[in-house]
Structure formats: structure tokens, C-alpha cells
Scaffold this motif. Structure first.
Motif, PDB file in Angstrom:
ATOM      1  N   THR A 138       0.945  -1.077  -0.054  1.00 17.70           N
ATOM      2  CA  THR A 138       0.046  -0.069  -0.041  1.00 17.70           C
ATOM      3  C   THR A 138       0.820   1.205  -0.049  1.00 17.70           C
ATOM      4  N   GLY A 139       1.814   1.258   0.888  1.00 17.00           N
ATOM      5  CA  GLY A 139       3.051   2.400   1.162  1.00 17.00           C
ATOM      6  C   GLY A 139       3.508   2.804  -0.290  1.00 17.00           C
ATOM      7  N   TYR A 140       4.006   1.952  -1.102  1.00 23.08           N
ATOM      8  CA  TYR A 140       4.509   2.007  -2.546  1.00 23.08           C
ATOM      9  C   TYR A 140       3.655   2.670  -3.315  1.00 23.08           C
ATOM     10  N   LYS A 141       2.280   2.013  -3.280  1.00 24.76           N
ATOM     11  CA  LYS A 141       1.324   2.642  -4.411  1.00 24.76           C
ATOM     12  C   LYS A 141       1.162   4.077  -3.921  1.00 24.76           C
ATOM     13  N   VAL A 142       0.965   4.263  -2.815  1.00 25.58           N
ATOM     14  CA  VAL A 142       0.420   5.656  -2.431  1.00 25.58           C
ATOM     15  C   VAL A 142       1.475   6.684  -2.727  1.00 25.58           C
ATOM     16  N   ILE A 143       2.872   6.259  -2.041  1.00 28.42           N
ATOM     17  CA  ILE A 143       3.957   7.187  -2.410  1.00 28.42           C
ATOM     18  C   ILE A 143       4.244   7.622  -3.988  1.00 28.42           C
ATOM     19  N   ASN A 144       3.997   6.335  -4.901  1.00 31.51           N
ATOM     20  CA  ASN A 144       4.370   6.675  -6.360  1.00 31.51           C
ATOM     21  C   ASN A 144       3.242   7.305  -7.033  1.00 31.51           C
ATOM     22  N   LYS A 145       2.038   7.342  -5.933  1.00 30.57           N
ATOM     23  CA  LYS A 145       0.769   8.130  -6.783  1.00 30.57           C
ATOM     24  C   LYS A 145       1.102   9.813  -6.220  1.00 30.57           C
ATOM     25  N   ILE A 146       1.669  10.088  -5.394  1.00 33.46           N
ATOM     26  CA  ILE A 146       1.766  11.559  -4.977  1.00 33.46           C
ATOM     27  C   ILE A 146       3.039  12.052  -4.824  1.00 33.46           C
ATOM     28  N   ALA A 147       4.171  11.149  -5.019  1.00 32.26           N
ATOM     29  CA  ALA A 147       5.384  11.773  -4.753  1.00 32.26           C
ATOM     30  C   ALA A 147       6.064  12.547  -5.980  1.00 32.26           C
ATOM     31  N   ASP A 148       6.881  13.453  -5.806  1.00 33.64           N
ATOM     32  CA  ASP A 148       7.481  14.036  -6.903  1.00 33.64           C
ATOM     33  C   ASP A 148       8.458  13.225  -7.628  1.00 33.64           C
ATOM     34  N   VAL A 149       9.238  12.121  -6.934  1.00 30.39           N
ATOM     35  CA  VAL A 149       9.777  11.089  -7.727  1.00 30.39           C
ATOM     36  C   VAL A 149       9.211   9.779  -7.664  1.00 30.39           C
ATOM     37  N   ARG A 150       9.633   9.158  -8.718  1.00 28.11           N
ATOM     38  CA  ARG A 150       9.208   7.470  -8.674  1.00 28.11           C
ATOM     39  C   ARG A 150      10.186   6.773  -7.889  1.00 28.11           C
ATOM     40  N   ILE A 151       9.600   5.810  -6.717  1.00 28.46           N
ATOM     41  CA  ILE A 151      10.519   5.135  -6.099  1.00 28.46           C
ATOM     42  C   ILE A 151      10.131   3.609  -6.570  1.00 28.46           C
ATOM     43  N   PRO A 152      10.891   2.978  -6.953  1.00 26.44           N
ATOM     44  CA  PRO A 152      10.444   1.450  -7.523  1.00 26.44           C
ATOM     45  C   PRO A 152      10.123   0.579  -6.453  1.00 26.44           C
ATOM     46  N   PRO A 153       8.701  -0.020  -6.642  1.00 25.63           N
ATOM     47  CA  PRO A 153       8.316  -0.735  -5.646  1.00 25.63           C
ATOM     48  C   PRO A 153       9.105  -1.828  -5.023  1.00 25.63           C
ATOM     49  N   ASN A 154       8.938  -2.464  -3.939  1.00 26.01           N
ATOM     50  CA  ASN A 154       9.510  -3.783  -3.298  1.00 26.01           C
ATOM     51  C   ASN A 154      11.109  -3.481  -3.443  1.00 26.01           C
ATOM     52  N   THR A 155      11.474  -2.497  -3.426  1.00 25.23           N
ATOM     53  CA  THR A 155      13.137  -2.132  -3.377  1.00 25.23           C
ATOM     54  C   THR A 155      13.425  -1.681  -1.820  1.00 25.23           C
ATOM     55  N   GLY A 156      14.407  -2.337  -1.217  1.00 26.36           N
ATOM     56  CA  GLY A 156      14.572  -1.625  -0.135  1.00 26.36           C
ATOM     57  C   GLY A 156      16.133  -0.856  -0.273  1.00 26.36           C
ATOM     58  N   ASP A 157      16.922  -0.769   0.790  1.00 27.00           N
ATOM     59  CA  ASP A 157      18.436  -0.128   0.638  1.00 27.00           C
ATOM     60  C   ASP A 157      19.280  -1.036  -0.031  1.00 27.00           C
ATOM     61  N   PHE A 158      18.962  -2.180  -0.386  1.00 32.86           N
ATOM     62  CA  PHE A 158      19.694  -3.016  -1.093  1.00 32.86           C
ATOM     63  C   PHE A 158      20.012  -2.535  -2.418  1.00 32.86           C
ATOM     64  N   ARG A 159      21.392  -2.158  -2.854  1.00 29.93           N
ATOM     65  CA  ARG A 159      21.415  -1.608  -4.099  1.00 29.93           C
ATOM     66  C   ARG A 159      22.975  -1.384  -4.321  1.00 29.93           C
ATOM     67  N   LEU A 160      23.021  -1.086  -5.471  1.00 28.69           N
ATOM     68  CA  LEU A 160      24.505  -0.902  -5.946  1.00 28.69           C
ATOM     69  C   LEU A 160      24.679   0.750  -6.634  1.00 28.69           C
TER      70      LEU A 160
END
Length: 312
Positions: free
Chosen positions: A136-158
Motif C-alpha cells: 500500500t505504501g509504495y502505491k501511495v508514494i508513487n501516486k503522490i510523490a515528486d519522484v518515482r520510487i521502484p516498488p519492493n526495493t529496500g536499501d539493497f542496491r549498487l
């Protein structure tokens, strides 16, 4: 240095040996030119001792210990700032971020991607309430946020060095890494994976309120939509109350409704209006609180001990 691995840790003495056993052969296959940074919030267990024991056998293992517990987001930012690699990987020590993905992540980076995001297909061992809150959180954030955050991604990244430099340069004090990386931008790639359960121990992260706190950072730190929504609620209720009053007046004149003393409708309306007002005040409070944190400009972290680093 080619590769830096940043690992925030707190009460993880049982996970560190297995984490290193699986990680180091994989890193050696990629490059011998790497560093492994443990960013440690002071722990009541032997986490610090375990890290130092392994550092005694391998100088590429480094330790950042903070003066008090600043939390995982700040520990991660500290590790990024102290890192030296051309590419930097942030991952957890509990092995829910599989070290085996590093081959594919580094390959994508060498193809020219600046950010490589492992995306969870399944969350093994997580309760349904956390999965629901996350989805739910990812859907809400990507609906209203100024930037898109890919869903189901944590801090694990390169992240490539230029991405790390820009993230560290940001002034935000919330430490919401996935949002900060989204603000920075650059070319991104996604690698799907199935997230395994923790190797050992219990999570130090509140499964429900922790997810809500992260969600609130995504909503309030990267969008003013909640303020707009509060204003729209106010206008809607004002117009609705005017229409309701007009209908009541017509009903009174026409004699359609009996008006008994203590009409429960009044109580319902007062409670509803009070609830909306409290929600609106709460939304304002969330923004004001974050403004307060930014204005104070306190250090994001204070390092008590740095093992393996040159003076900074």
C-alpha cells in the motif's frame, strides 16, 4: 578501489560470520580490490568484537562505530560517505540481501548503469501485515510523490561513485535512501529476486510501525500532496455543511422532518469535523516536525571509532 560494501549493523553477532563466509568468495571472484565497511550502532552484544576479530585477519574489513545509536539510515549514509569504491553496494548482514546477486549487480554497472536495484518478487518469512503496509505504501508514494520510487526495493542496491557523491551532498536529515537515490536520478536497472528469511536472530526493526515510519518519510519528505489533500477536505466539508444547512432549512419550512431536541446528527457532524481537524493538524505537524529537524542541522551521525580509514 573498485568496490565498497556498506553494511549497517546492530546486534548482529550471530549473522556476521555466515555473512562473511558467503560474501568474501563472491567478492574475490569479482575483484580483490574491495573494502567491506561495517557501520555499527553501539550494540549490547559482541557485534563490535566479532567485526574486529575478522578485521585482524583481513584489513579490507573496516569498522565505523558511532557515539550512540543513530539508526540504520544514518549508519548507511555514514558508510557511503566513508566509502572509496568506484561502485558502492549497500546491503544487510542478515542474508536477506543475497550476496550471490553481486555478480549480476556488478555486471549491470559495467554495462553502464549507475544504480542497480534488486527488486523483491517474494518476501519469505514476513507477516502479512508488513507485506500489506509495504504494498500500500509504495502505491501511495508513487501516486503522490515528486519522484518515482521502484516498488519492493529496500536499501539493497549498487550505486556508482557519482551517485554516491550526489546522495552524500543532499542535506536531508531523514536518511530515506531509496527516496534520496530517486531524487538524484541517473540510469537505473532492476534485478528481480526472491527474498529469503533472516539467517539468525530477530529483526531490530519494528515490523508495523517501522514500515509506517518509512512510508511517512516517503510521503511527507517527497511530496506536499498531503497538505493539498487536507485543504481539499476542508473545502469539501465547508461546501457540504452549507448544502446540509440549506436542506435542513427547506425541510424545516416544509415540515418534512421532526426536529427533536438532542438531534444525533449534530453529534455525528461535530465528531466528524473534529476528526478531520485533528487529521489536518497532524499532517501539518508531520511537515513542521521535519522542517524543525532540517533547521536544527544537527550532525547526521558522530563517529566514535573508525578502524581502517585514513583521517577525514
Amino acid at each position: 578501489m573498485l568496490l565498497s560494501i556498506v553494511v549497517p549493523v546492530y546486534k548482529e553477532e550471530k549473522n556476521i560470520p555466515e555473512f562473511l563466509r558467503r560474501l568474501r568468495p563472491i567478492l574475490s571472484e569479482i575483484t580483490e580490490d574491495y573494502e567491506l565497511i561495517f557501520a555499527l550502532d553501539p550494540s549490547p552484544d559482541r557485534t563490535e568484537d566479532v567485526v574486529l576479530e575478522h578485521r585482524a585477519a583481513d584489513a579490507r574489513i573496516k569498522l565505523l562505530k558511532f557515539s550512540r545509536r543513530f539508526g540504520q539510515p544514518m549508519a548507511t549514509l555514514a558508510g557511503l560517505q566513508y566509502s572509496s569504491g568506484d561502485a558502492v553496494v549497500v546491503m544487510d548482514v542478515d542474508l536477506q540481501d543475497p550476496p550471490e546477486l553481486l555478480h549480476a549487480m556488478v555486471a549491470k554497472w559495467r554495462e553502464g548503469y549507475d544504480v542497480v536495484l534488486p527488486q523483491r518478487r517474494h518476501r519469505t518469512g514476513e507477516p502479512w501485515i508488513k507485506k500489506l503496509v509495504a504494498e500500500t505504501g509504495y502505491k501511495v508514494i508513487n501516486k503522490i510523490a515528486d519522484v518515482r520510487i521502484p516498488p519492493n526495493t529496500g536499501d539493497f542496491r549498487l550505486m556508482a561513485r557519482r551517485v554516491v557523491a550526489e546522495v552524500v551532498r543532499l542535506k536531508e536529515s531523514h536518511g530515506f535512501l531509496r527516496g534520496m537515490v530517486a531524487v538524484v536520478g541517473f540510469k537505473q536497472a532492476i534485478i528481480p529476486f526472491d527474498r529469503p528469511p533472516r539467517f539468525a536472530g530477530e529483526t531490530n526493526y519494528n515490523r508495523f510501525f517501522g514500515s509506517l515510519r518509512i512510508g511517512f518519510n516517503g510521503i511527507f519528505c517527497f511530496s506536499t500532496y498531503a497538505l493539498t489533500l487536507s485543504t481539499l477536505f476542508g473545502f469539501t466539508l465547508a461546501i457540504g455543511s452549507f448544502v446540509f444547512a440549506l436542506l435542513y432549512a427547506v425541510a424545516k419550512i416544509m415540515g418534512w422532518l421532526p426536529f427533536a431536541s438532542g438531534n444525533p446528527t449534530i453529534v455525528i457532524l461535530i465528531l466528524f469535523m473534529g476528526g478531520i481537524q485533528l487529521i489536518s493538524v497532524g499532517i501539518l505537524g508531520e511537515y513542521i516536525g521535519r522542517i524543525y529537524e532540517e533547521v536544527r542541522s544537527r550532525p547526521k551521525y558522530i563517529v566514535d571509532r573508525a578502524e581502517g580509514f585514513t583521517t577525514r
